[in-house]
Design a protein around this motif. Structure first.
Motif, mmCIF file in Angstrom:
data_model
loop_
_atom_site.group_PDB
_atom_site.id
_atom_site.type_symbol
_atom_site.label_atom_id
_atom_site.label_comp_id
_atom_site.label_asym_id
_atom_site.label_seq_id
_atom_site.Cartn_x
_atom_site.Cartn_y
_atom_site.Cartn_z
ATOM 1 N N GLN A 138 0.900 -0.903 0.033
ATOM 2 C CA GLN A 138 0.084 -0.075 0.267
ATOM 3 C C GLN A 138 0.965 1.210 -0.159
ATOM 4 O O GLN A 138 1.735 1.669 0.967
ATOM 5 C CB GLN A 138 -1.296 -0.506 1.044
ATOM 6 N N THR A 139 0.662 2.006 -0.724
ATOM 7 C CA THR A 139 2.247 2.545 -1.517
ATOM 8 C C THR A 139 1.953 4.181 -1.342
ATOM 9 O O THR A 139 0.106 4.657 -0.492
ATOM 10 C CB THR A 139 2.135 2.600 -2.917
ATOM 11 N N GLY A 140 2.658 5.108 -1.335
ATOM 12 C CA GLY A 140 2.515 7.102 -1.036
ATOM 13 C C GLY A 140 2.738 7.103 -2.525
ATOM 14 O O GLY A 140 2.387 6.672 -3.220
ATOM 15 N N TRP A 141 2.267 8.806 -2.475
ATOM 16 C CA TRP A 141 1.860 9.194 -3.693
ATOM 17 C C TRP A 141 3.342 10.302 -3.785
ATOM 18 O O TRP A 141 3.511 11.356 -4.810
ATOM 19 C CB TRP A 141 0.875 9.985 -3.712
ATOM 20 N N ALA A 142 3.515 10.645 -2.736
ATOM 21 C CA ALA A 142 4.560 11.931 -2.277
ATOM 22 C C ALA A 142 5.632 11.430 -3.335
ATOM 23 O O ALA A 142 6.159 10.472 -3.162
ATOM 24 C CB ALA A 142 5.005 12.227 -1.085
ATOM 25 N N ASN A 143 6.242 12.381 -3.723
ATOM 26 C CA ASN A 143 7.455 12.336 -4.472
ATOM 27 C C ASN A 143 8.252 12.938 -3.466
ATOM 28 O O ASN A 143 8.639 13.385 -2.517
ATOM 29 C CB ASN A 143 7.449 13.686 -5.592
ATOM 30 N N PRO A 144 9.473 11.553 -3.481
ATOM 31 C CA PRO A 144 10.267 11.438 -1.858
ATOM 32 C C PRO A 144 11.638 12.715 -2.252
ATOM 33 O O PRO A 144 11.578 13.202 -1.080
ATOM 34 C CB PRO A 144 11.483 10.600 -2.641
ATOM 35 N N PHE A 145 11.652 13.803 -3.510
ATOM 36 C CA PHE A 145 12.681 14.569 -3.288
ATOM 37 C C PHE A 145 12.004 15.615 -1.988
ATOM 38 O O PHE A 145 12.653 16.273 -1.264
ATOM 39 C CB PHE A 145 12.899 15.302 -4.145
ATOM 40 N N ALA A 146 10.436 16.048 -3.097
ATOM 41 C CA ALA A 146 9.490 16.816 -1.860
ATOM 42 C C ALA A 146 9.346 16.370 -0.469
ATOM 43 O O ALA A 146 9.408 17.580 0.412
ATOM 44 C CB ALA A 146 9.170 17.628 -3.012
ATOM 45 N N PHE A 147 8.650 15.854 -0.048
ATOM 46 C CA PHE A 147 8.805 15.069 0.821
ATOM 47 C C PHE A 147 9.124 15.338 2.379
ATOM 48 O O PHE A 147 9.303 15.380 3.044
ATOM 49 C CB PHE A 147 8.314 13.570 0.585
ATOM 50 N N VAL A 148 11.234 14.515 1.386
ATOM 51 C CA VAL A 148 11.814 14.833 2.640
ATOM 52 C C VAL A 148 11.984 16.076 3.117
ATOM 53 O O VAL A 148 12.515 16.816 4.417
ATOM 54 C CB VAL A 148 13.275 14.015 1.778
ATOM 55 N N ARG A 149 12.251 16.984 1.830
ATOM 56 C CA ARG A 149 12.499 18.660 2.460
ATOM 57 C C ARG A 149 10.999 18.666 2.589
ATOM 58 O O ARG A 149 11.609 19.898 4.332
ATOM 59 C CB ARG A 149 13.185 18.657 1.228
ATOM 60 N N ALA A 150 10.295 19.048 2.455
ATOM 61 C CA ALA A 150 8.981 19.051 3.843
ATOM 62 C C ALA A 150 9.351 18.487 5.228
ATOM 63 O O ALA A 150 8.333 19.892 5.663
ATOM 64 C CB ALA A 150 7.884 18.882 2.609
ATOM 65 N N VAL A 151 9.190 18.135 5.006
ATOM 66 C CA VAL A 151 9.644 16.535 6.944
ATOM 67 C C VAL A 151 10.684 17.801 7.563
ATOM 68 O O VAL A 151 9.970 18.638 8.890
ATOM 69 C CB VAL A 151 9.596 15.630 6.584
#
Ligand SMILES: Cc1cc2nc3c(=O)[nH]c(=O)nc-3n(C[C@H](O)[C@H](O)[C@H](O)COP(=O)(O)O)c2cc1C
Length: 307
Positions: A138-151
């Protein structure tokens, strides 16, 4: 991983000095979970005696969704076993954080959006597992580059990247981005120690990224599935019901009747985009050694790409 990670995979992972995780739902009963946890603890002690070094910790994964009727019992078993760390998934970690933290257990929560990440932080977790686009299951949808930096803009605690970790180069990239740890799922399904059927492992070897289909048809949630396994079950991957509407008894059994040689529905399998990195079925120890070499190559000064 559901129906994949059992004691053999977890013990081999910990001995290879990576954290070995398994969903407690893989045990049919709480008594079986107690036995698994005891077996894993005994192997930790045995490995420490044999090698003089403590292996990596094992990590039960609690499915915290309200539909899980065993959550309270499984939590009690994990506390009895004094697990050092726990991953929570498919829901808010809030109900389990307090008892786990009081027992000195590190809690990592699986999150798929910034809002979920904020809520997990507010609940008091130690780390966030960022479920990103392309992850298996059951996967995610967020782009990893943007997601890590946002967090990283609001969170200094542990960050784990889940999804896209097809080799040591990807792990080095996740580290550059600001992650502390990386999840690898699909690659470990294709190991000798996993509980997956041989046909599943062979399909992983023969599949590539384009064979992964994102669909809600089987679980009702966005899940990455292997197209060849859908075809083998007698279904057309291009014409699946849109939203969790597959009635396993009706639709899939009907497809099987129409195509009797088709496999049973439970042989419809999941994989992440990382299936592109599966070329064989090694032991866990070999896969870890190989991944470590890839990581070292990626970290070498001047290394842009090493094939
Ligand atoms: C067959 C399969 C079963 C999974 N089961 C679980 C599970 O029970 N609990 C969980 O938190 N994640 C589960 N996952 C997701 C993994 O934890 C992880 O996010 C994912 O595998 C990362 O992507 P990768 O497979 O491309 O490495 C599963 C993934 C797969 C492929």
């Amino acid at each position: 991983m559901f129906l994949v990670s059992g004691p053999a995979l977890v013990k081999a992972a910990c001995r290879a000095r990576i954290i070995g995780s398994f969903p407690t739902a893989n045990c049919r009963t709480v008594e079986e979970l107690d036995r698994w946890l005891a077996e894993m603890q005994e192997d930790q002690n045995r490995a420490a005696d044999e090698t003089g070094a403590m292996p990596a910790p094992f990590c039960p994964n609690l499915i915290v969704h309200r539909s899980n009727p065993r959550l309270a019992d499984d939590l009690a078993a994990v506390l009895r076993a004094r697990a050092e760390l726990v991953i929570t998934s498919v829901g808010s970690p809030e109900p389990v954080v307090k008892p786990l933290k009081e027992a000195g257990c590190l809690v990592l929560a699986d999150v798929a959006s910034v809002r979920h990440a904020e809520r997990a932080v507010a609940a008091g977790v130690d780390g966030l597992v960022l479920l990103t686009a392309g992850a298996g299951g059951q996967t995610g949808w967020a782009n990893p580059f943007a997601f890590v930096r946002a967090v990283r803009a609001f969170w200094k605690g542990i960050v784990v990247m889940a999804g896209g970790m097809s080799d040591g180069h990807a792990i080095a990239a996740a580290e550059t981005l600001g992650c502390d740890l990386a999840y690898m799922g699909t690659k470990f399904i294709a190991t000798t120690e996993s509980l997956a059927k041989d046909a599943y492992k062979t399909m992983l070897v023969n599949s590539r990224l384009d064979d992964v289909l994102l669909t809600r048809a089987f679980t009702g949630l966005e899940t990455n599935m292997l197209r060849p396994s859908i075809v083998a079950a007698g279904l057309d991957p291009e014409h699946l019901p849109v939203r969790g509407a597959i009635d396993i008894a009706k639709d899939i059994n009907a497809a099987e009747r129409a195509k009797p040689e088709a496999k049973r529905w439970r042989d419809i399998w999941s994989a992440g985009h990382t299936v592109s990195g599966v070329a064989d079925v090694p032991s866990v120890a070999t896969l870890v050694e190989r991944t470590a070499r890839e990581y070292e190559a990626a970290k070498r000064p001047g290394s842009v790409q090493v094939i």
